[in-house]
Design a protein around this motif. Structure first.
Motif, PDB file in Angstrom:
ATOM      1  N   ALA A   1       4.967   2.907 -10.206  1.00  0.00           N
ATOM      2  CA  ALA A   1       5.975   2.065  -9.315  1.00  0.00           C
ATOM      3  C   ALA A   1       7.093   1.732  -9.827  1.00  0.00           C
ATOM      4  O   ALA A   1       7.080   1.484 -10.932  1.00  0.00           O
TER       5      ALA A   1
ATOM      6  N   GLU B   1       9.131  -2.252  -6.215  1.00  0.00           N
ATOM      7  CA  GLU B   1       7.693  -2.333  -5.352  1.00  0.00           C
ATOM      8  C   GLU B   1       6.676  -3.084  -5.911  1.00  0.00           C
ATOM      9  O   GLU B   1       5.817  -3.550  -5.020  1.00  0.00           O
TER      10      GLU B   1
ATOM     11  N   ARG C   1       7.508  -6.493  -4.473  1.00  0.00           N
ATOM     12  CA  ARG C   1       7.239  -6.676  -3.062  1.00  0.00           C
ATOM     13  C   ARG C   1       5.923  -6.918  -2.686  1.00  0.00           C
ATOM     14  O   ARG C   1       5.341  -7.632  -1.771  1.00  0.00           O
ATOM     15  N   HIS C   2       4.878  -6.085  -3.447  1.00  0.00           N
ATOM     16  CA  HIS C   2       3.606  -5.899  -3.248  1.00  0.00           C
ATOM     17  C   HIS C   2       2.971  -7.600  -3.617  1.00  0.00           C
ATOM     18  O   HIS C   2       2.146  -7.806  -2.614  1.00  0.00           O
TER      19      HIS C   2
END
Length: 302
Positions: A285, A289, A292-293
């Motif tokens: 990733a 990403e 944000r996760h």
């Protein structure tokens, strides 16, 4: 915790369960440092030539003059190395985060456009590839804004991540206060993202790595062959993958155009991506990403 303090405890014996997408055991973050054209040079008004991370290990900088050999080694990264890395990643369909020096991108807009077209995340890496410890605060603030603007214009999207590398005491506060960044990566202290206090509010840190990093080709007692780096990357991945059966981890891999982009070294990246795909259990990733996760799955307290 303030960025001016040291936290030597971290998550302790019970780190949070990352809950990576797909039940992955390891989130793998590939990072390409794009610096060529932003390094020290008397043409930029610097006192000396660049003395760090080039092939002539230990050679002193040239004071008051140019080092044309070093300049050409850096140019290799933007002229040839970048495109070899680009082809390798495209062959694997692997996502990437670029730590991009603003001036370096401005001097090779074709590379910047290729990053955007590939869907890579382009994060800020300073206006120039210099040590910011003694740069005045107002100059550093302006450099952060200028870098973000150039990345947005050339790569097609404003950066949401930041990594200076050689930070000042003000860097994290300036990045957090700028308002457009989700995270910074100026930290090496954990296998998972975490929060610090910056500018009076929680700020996300997505830690980076200087051990699983190709810069070790250019230091004494570091990597010598592609097999050296590949073995280290595989060992790191396998340890984190095994630990991740209980509590998933994150693995960062640091790359440089002028280093891993050499033909005798690129096999380390190619071989590692093949190993990860064959073994499974990984979420490859971008750092955006991952950030944000983490923000959604493990929001800051309060």
């Amino acid at each position: 915790m303030s960025e001016q303090q040291r936290d030597l405890a971290g998550y302790g014996a019970e780190p949070p369960r990352a809950a990576w997408p797909g039940g992955a055991r390891v989130a793998v973050s590939l990072v390409l440092n794009y610096e060529e054209g932003g390094e020290q040079n008397v043409l930029e008004g610097d006192r000396a030539s660049e003395g760090y991370l080039h092939e002539i290990v230990g050679a002193p900088p040239v004071t008051g003059g140019r080092d044309l050999n070093v300049e050409s080694m850096f140019a290799y990264g933007s002229r040839a190395g970048f495109w070899r890395i680009h082809r390798t990643l495209a062959a694997h369909g692997a996502p990437l985060t670029v730590h991009a020096v603003g001036q370096a991108l401005e001097r090779n807009p074709d590379a910047a456009r290729a990053m955007g077209a590939a869907g890579w995340e382009v994060a800020g890496h300073g206006w120039r590839w210099i040590d910011y410890r003694h740069v005045p605060e107002d100059v550093e603030r302006a450099d952060i804004a200028r870098t973000a603007a150039v990345i947005g214009r050339l790569a097609g999207r404003r950066p949401v991540g930041w990594y200076t590398g050689r930070t000042s005491a003000n860097t994290r506060r300036l990045v957090a206060g700028e308002g457009g960044f989700l995270y910074d990566s100026d930290d090496y202290s954990d296998d998972l993202p975490f929060y610090v206090e910056a500018g009076g509010r929680p700020h996300l840190v997505v830690p980076y790595s200087l051990d699983a990093n190709d810069f070790k080709f250019l230091i004494v007692h570091g990597f010598t062959t592609a097999e050296d780096m590949l073995a280290y990357l595989v060992d790191t991945f396998e340890t984190l993958r095994a630990e991740g059966a209980d509590r998933p981890r994150m693995m960062s891999v640091g790359l440089h155009c002028r280093i891993i982009g050499r033909p005798g070294r690129i096999r380390a990246l190619d071989g590692f991506l093949k190993h990860v795909a064959q073994r499974g259990g990984a979420w490859v990733a971008t750092r955006e990403e991952i950030a944000r996760h983490w923000l959604a799955t493990h929001p800051p307290a309060g």
